[in-house]
Write a protein that holds these residues in place. Structure first.
Motif, PDB file in Angstrom:
ATOM      1  N   GLY A  87     -40.499  89.002  -1.352  1.00  0.00           N
ATOM      2  CA  GLY A  87     -39.785  87.749  -1.175  1.00  0.00           C
ATOM      3  C   GLY A  87     -40.541  86.816  -0.256  1.00  0.00           C
ATOM      4  N   ALA A  88     -40.252  85.547  -0.372  1.00  0.00           N
ATOM      5  CA  ALA A  88     -40.912  84.538   0.456  1.00  0.00           C
ATOM      6  C   ALA A  88     -40.275  84.457   1.843  1.00  0.00           C
ATOM      7  CB  ALA A  88     -40.831  83.174  -0.230  1.00  0.00           C
ATOM      8  N   ASP A  89     -41.062  84.050   2.802  1.00  0.00           N
ATOM      9  CA  ASP A  89     -40.566  83.650   4.120  1.00  0.00           C
ATOM     10  C   ASP A  89     -39.757  84.724   4.835  1.00  0.00           C
ATOM     11  OD1 ASP A  89     -41.733  81.127   3.647  1.00  0.00           O
ATOM     12  OD2 ASP A  89     -39.940  80.446   2.594  1.00  0.00           O
ATOM     13  N   GLY A  90     -40.206  85.972   4.763  1.00  0.00           N
ATOM     14  CA  GLY A  90     -39.609  87.019   5.587  1.00  0.00           C
ATOM     15  C   GLY A  90     -38.320  87.614   5.078  1.00  0.00           C
ATOM     16  N   THR A  91     -37.910  87.286   3.861  1.00  0.00           N
ATOM     17  CA  THR A  91     -36.699  87.866   3.268  1.00  0.00           C
ATOM     18  C   THR A  91     -37.043  88.349   1.874  1.00  0.00           C
ATOM     19  OG1 THR A  91     -35.200  86.435   4.514  1.00  0.00           O
ATOM     20  CG2 THR A  91     -34.344  87.410   2.489  1.00  0.00           C
ATOM     21  N   PHE A  92     -36.604  89.563   1.532  1.00  0.00           N
ATOM     22  CA  PHE A  92     -36.862  90.064   0.186  1.00  0.00           C
ATOM     23  C   PHE A  92     -35.972  89.328  -0.810  1.00  0.00           C
ATOM     24  CE2 PHE A  92     -36.416  93.092  -3.344  1.00  0.00           C
ATOM     25  CZ  PHE A  92     -37.746  93.288  -3.649  1.00  0.00           C
ATOM     26  N   CYS A  93     -34.687  89.591  -0.793  1.00  0.00           N
ATOM     27  CA  CYS A  93     -33.762  88.915  -1.709  1.00  0.00           C
ATOM     28  C   CYS A  93     -32.347  89.250  -1.274  1.00  0.00           C
ATOM     29  CB  CYS A  93     -34.004  89.360  -3.150  1.00  0.00           C
ATOM     30  SG  CYS A  93     -32.793  88.733  -4.344  1.00  0.00           S
ATOM     31  N   ALA A  94     -31.531  88.228  -1.097  1.00  0.00           N
ATOM     32  CA  ALA A  94     -30.158  88.414  -0.627  1.00  0.00           C
ATOM     33  C   ALA A  94     -29.174  88.670  -1.756  1.00  0.00           C
ATOM     34  CB  ALA A  94     -29.708  87.195   0.188  1.00  0.00           C
ATOM     35  N   GLY A  95     -29.656  88.833  -2.994  1.00  0.00           N
ATOM     36  CA  GLY A  95     -28.764  89.175  -4.098  1.00  0.00           C
ATOM     37  C   GLY A  95     -28.768  88.130  -5.182  1.00  0.00           C
ATOM     38  N   ALA A  96     -27.688  88.124  -5.951  1.00  0.00           N
ATOM     39  CA  ALA A  96     -27.506  87.124  -6.995  1.00  0.00           C
ATOM     40  C   ALA A  96     -26.878  85.882  -6.396  1.00  0.00           C
ATOM     41  CB  ALA A  96     -26.622  87.672  -8.111  1.00  0.00           C
ATOM     42  N   ASP A  97     -27.263  84.733  -6.896  1.00  0.00           N
ATOM     43  CA  ASP A  97     -26.679  83.470  -6.458  1.00  0.00           C
ATOM     44  C   ASP A  97     -25.242  83.420  -6.954  1.00  0.00           C
ATOM     45  OD1 ASP A  97     -25.880  80.814  -6.123  1.00  0.00           O
ATOM     46  OD2 ASP A  97     -27.931  80.087  -6.322  1.00  0.00           O
ATOM     47  N   VAL A 105     -30.486  92.988  -0.507  1.00  0.00           N
ATOM     48  CA  VAL A 105     -29.049  93.186  -0.689  1.00  0.00           C
ATOM     49  C   VAL A 105     -28.668  92.872  -2.135  1.00  0.00           C
ATOM     50  CG1 VAL A 105     -26.751  92.478   0.101  1.00  0.00           C
ATOM     51  CG2 VAL A 105     -28.658  92.570   1.722  1.00  0.00           C
ATOM     52  N   GLY A 106     -27.703  93.617  -2.672  1.00  0.00           N
ATOM     53  CA  GLY A 106     -27.170  93.317  -3.995  1.00  0.00           C
ATOM     54  C   GLY A 106     -28.255  93.323  -5.054  1.00  0.00           C
ATOM     55  N   GLY A 107     -28.435  92.179  -5.702  1.00  0.00           N
ATOM     56  CA  GLY A 107     -29.457  92.073  -6.731  1.00  0.00           C
ATOM     57  C   GLY A 107     -30.848  92.321  -6.199  1.00  0.00           C
ATOM     58  N   GLY A 108     -31.079  92.038  -4.927  1.00  0.00           N
ATOM     59  CA  GLY A 108     -32.366  92.350  -4.328  1.00  0.00           C
ATOM     60  C   GLY A 108     -32.600  93.838  -4.246  1.00  0.00           C
ATOM     61  N   CYS A 109     -31.572  94.574  -3.815  1.00  0.00           N
ATOM     62  CA  CYS A 109     -31.671  96.028  -3.769  1.00  0.00           C
ATOM     63  C   CYS A 109     -31.805  96.587  -5.179  1.00  0.00           C
ATOM     64  CB  CYS A 109     -30.436  96.593  -3.071  1.00  0.00           C
ATOM     65  SG  CYS A 109     -30.598  98.315  -2.553  1.00  0.00           S
ATOM     66  N   GLN A 110     -31.110  95.980  -6.120  1.00  0.00           N
ATOM     67  CA  GLN A 110     -31.203  96.362  -7.535  1.00  0.00           C
ATOM     68  C   GLN A 110     -32.653  96.305  -8.013  1.00  0.00           C
ATOM     69  OE1 GLN A 110     -28.613  93.847  -9.797  1.00  0.00           O
ATOM     70  NE2 GLN A 110     -29.132  94.738 -11.767  1.00  0.00           N
ATOM     71  N   LEU A 111     -33.358  95.234  -7.670  1.00  0.00           N
ATOM     72  CA  LEU A 111     -34.751  95.086  -8.075  1.00  0.00           C
ATOM     73  C   LEU A 111     -35.659  96.058  -7.321  1.00  0.00           C
ATOM     74  CD1 LEU A 111     -34.984  91.198  -8.330  1.00  0.00           C
ATOM     75  CD2 LEU A 111     -34.952  92.837 -10.220  1.00  0.00           C
ATOM     76  N   GLY A 132     -33.309  78.346   1.405  1.00  0.00           N
ATOM     77  CA  GLY A 132     -31.942  77.942   1.718  1.00  0.00           C
ATOM     78  C   GLY A 132     -30.886  78.924   1.250  1.00  0.00           C
ATOM     79  N   ARG A 133     -31.248  79.859   0.353  1.00  0.00           N
ATOM     80  CA  ARG A 133     -30.296  80.873  -0.117  1.00  0.00           C
ATOM     81  C   ARG A 133     -30.859  82.279   0.066  1.00  0.00           C
ATOM     82  NH1 ARG A 133     -25.873  79.113  -3.120  1.00  0.00           N
ATOM     83  NH2 ARG A 133     -25.856  76.879  -3.572  1.00  0.00           N
ATOM     84  N   ARG A 134     -31.744  82.409   1.004  1.00  0.00           N
ATOM     85  CA  ARG A 134     -32.343  83.710   1.346  1.00  0.00           C
ATOM     86  C   ARG A 134     -32.875  84.419   0.100  1.00  0.00           C
ATOM     87  NH1 ARG A 134     -29.008  87.542   4.813  1.00  0.00           N
ATOM     88  NH2 ARG A 134     -27.399  87.161   3.239  1.00  0.00           N
ATOM     89  N   ASN A 135     -33.496  83.628  -0.755  1.00  0.00           N
ATOM     90  CA  ASN A 135     -34.156  84.152  -1.965  1.00  0.00           C
ATOM     91  C   ASN A 135     -33.191  84.827  -2.934  1.00  0.00           C
ATOM     92  OD1 ASN A 135     -36.590  83.219  -0.926  1.00  0.00           O
ATOM     93  ND2 ASN A 135     -37.098  85.186   0.011  1.00  0.00           N
ATOM     94  N   ALA A 136     -31.965  84.335  -2.990  1.00  0.00           N
ATOM     95  CA  ALA A 136     -31.024  84.830  -3.992  1.00  0.00           C
ATOM     96  C   ALA A 136     -31.546  84.506  -5.394  1.00  0.00           C
ATOM     97  CB  ALA A 136     -29.640  84.202  -3.788  1.00  0.00           C
ATOM     98  N   MET A 137     -31.282  85.403  -6.327  1.00  0.00           N
ATOM     99  CA  MET A 137     -31.736  85.240  -7.710  1.00  0.00           C
ATOM    100  C   MET A 137     -30.750  84.380  -8.493  1.00  0.00           C
ATOM    101  SD  MET A 137     -34.630  87.003  -8.435  1.00  0.00           S
ATOM    102  CE  MET A 137     -34.545  87.472 -10.169  1.00  0.00           C
ATOM    103  N   THR A 138     -31.234  83.298  -9.068  1.00  0.00           N
ATOM    104  CA  THR A 138     -30.418  82.457  -9.938  1.00  0.00           C
ATOM    105  C   THR A 138     -30.490  82.985 -11.368  1.00  0.00           C
ATOM    106  OG1 THR A 138     -32.239  80.986 -10.518  1.00  0.00           O
ATOM    107  CG2 THR A 138     -30.993  80.455  -8.499  1.00  0.00           C
ATOM    108  N   PRO A 139     -29.571  82.553 -12.255  1.00  0.00           N
ATOM    109  CA  PRO A 139     -29.689  82.959 -13.661  1.00  0.00           C
ATOM    110  C   PRO A 139     -31.049  82.640 -14.258  1.00  0.00           C
ATOM    111  CG  PRO A 139     -27.520  82.047 -13.283  1.00  0.00           C
ATOM    112  CD  PRO A 139     -28.295  81.829 -12.003  1.00  0.00           C
ATOM    113  N   ALA A 140     -31.603  81.486 -13.924  1.00  0.00           N
ATOM    114  CA  ALA A 140     -32.923  81.128 -14.459  1.00  0.00           C
ATOM    115  C   ALA A 140     -33.986  82.107 -13.987  1.00  0.00           C
ATOM    116  CB  ALA A 140     -33.295  79.708 -14.055  1.00  0.00           C
ATOM    117  N   MET A 141     -33.877  82.559 -12.749  1.00  0.00           N
ATOM    118  CA  MET A 141     -34.862  83.513 -12.220  1.00  0.00           C
ATOM    119  C   MET A 141     -34.691  84.885 -12.872  1.00  0.00           C
ATOM    120  SD  MET A 141     -34.560  82.250  -8.272  1.00  0.00           S
ATOM    121  CE  MET A 141     -35.709  83.377  -7.476  1.00  0.00           C
TER     122      MET A 141
END
Length: 255
Positions: free
Chosen positions: A56-66, A105-111, A23-32
């Motif tokens: 990332g799950a379901d065809g998306t790496f990570c859309a960044g930080a939540d 994107v963002g935090g995803g690209c950072q990782l 639902g958030r394109r695998n955005a990273m939460t603080p807990a993550m």
């Protein structure tokens, strides 16, 4: 967000960390962000694990930080939990591969940039959006990006916040390989399979030297390991005998 989590899967000598936040394109939460260094500590200490894949799950790496939890990330500046997670990933002693599909994107690209290698599907899109959000990208993150793609390409990404496609990412060095999405998993499996079959002494020494974490004394230590371990003798013998080498070096405790 009970569904937001990092999932670890281990197959043979390869561990895979899957970023999952439906639902958030695998955005990273603080807990993550906090969870990632803990997971990496455990995998680094596991002698059975010789390589790490981040995806990332379901065809998306990570859309960044939540961005719903933005204040917590902003208050700490370069001491943020996101930078701490990135730095821990960059220090992971074993080879790391980002397998990128969709948004990175963002935090995803950072990782992804903190990994040793980035293998991308042709639908991957990369972006660094701080200028669109009124943020200053963390200094360690900015420098790592510039070292990877060069100052001009880093400035383009940071100044414009534009998304770039996988082929452009390949041209500037942000991606190491681009291939059809249907072929991504097999290529990552083949790449990590080749890595874990090689001398782990050679691989670990090369990573530490390339990353600038080995001074002259440490380089001398690596060469002593080569002599003491017998890895080179085994490798040369296997070459002459036309067989697969039987490498057996493992990192000494507290190395």
């Amino acid at each position: 967000m009970a569904d937001a989590e990092l999932v670890v899967e281990v197959a043979g000598a390869v561990a895979t960390v899957v970023i999952r936040n439906p639902g958030r394109r695998n955005a990273m939460t603080p807990a993550m962000w906090r969870q990632l260094p803990v997971l990496l500590d455990g995998l680094d200490a596991d002698p059975a694990v010789r390589a790490l894949v981040l995806t990332g799950a379901d065809g998306t790496f990570c859309a960044g930080a939540d961005l719903g939890d933005l204040d917590e990330l902003l208050d700490a500046g370069d001491d943020s939990i996101a930078v701490a997670a990135e730095e821990r990933l960059a220090r992971f002693a074993k080879p790391t591969v980002a397998a990128v599909r969709g948004a990175c994107v963002g935090g995803g690209c950072q990782l992804a940039v903190a990994c040793d290698l980035r293998i991308a599907a042709d639908d991957a899109r990369f972006g660094v959006p701080p200028a669109r959000l009124g943020l200053v990208y963390p200094a360690p993150t900015t420098r790592r990006l510039a070292r990877l793609v060069g100052p001009s390409a880093a400035k383009h990404l940071l100044f414009t916040s534009e998304l770039i496609d996988a082929e452009r990412a390949l041209r500037i060095g942000l991606a190491d390989e681009v291939l059809p999405g249907a072929d991504l998993a097999a290529r990552v499996d083949g790449l990590t399979g080749a890595i874990v079959a090689r001398s782990q002494l050679s691989v670990a020494g090369a990573k530490e030297i390339i990353d600038g974490r080995a001074d002259d004394d440490r380089v001398a230590w690596w060469h002593r390991q080569v002599r003491a371990s017998g890895e080179a003798r085994e490798g040369v013998a296997a070459y002459h005998e036309r067989r697969a080498p039987r490498f057996g070096w493992t990192p000494p405790a507290g190395r």
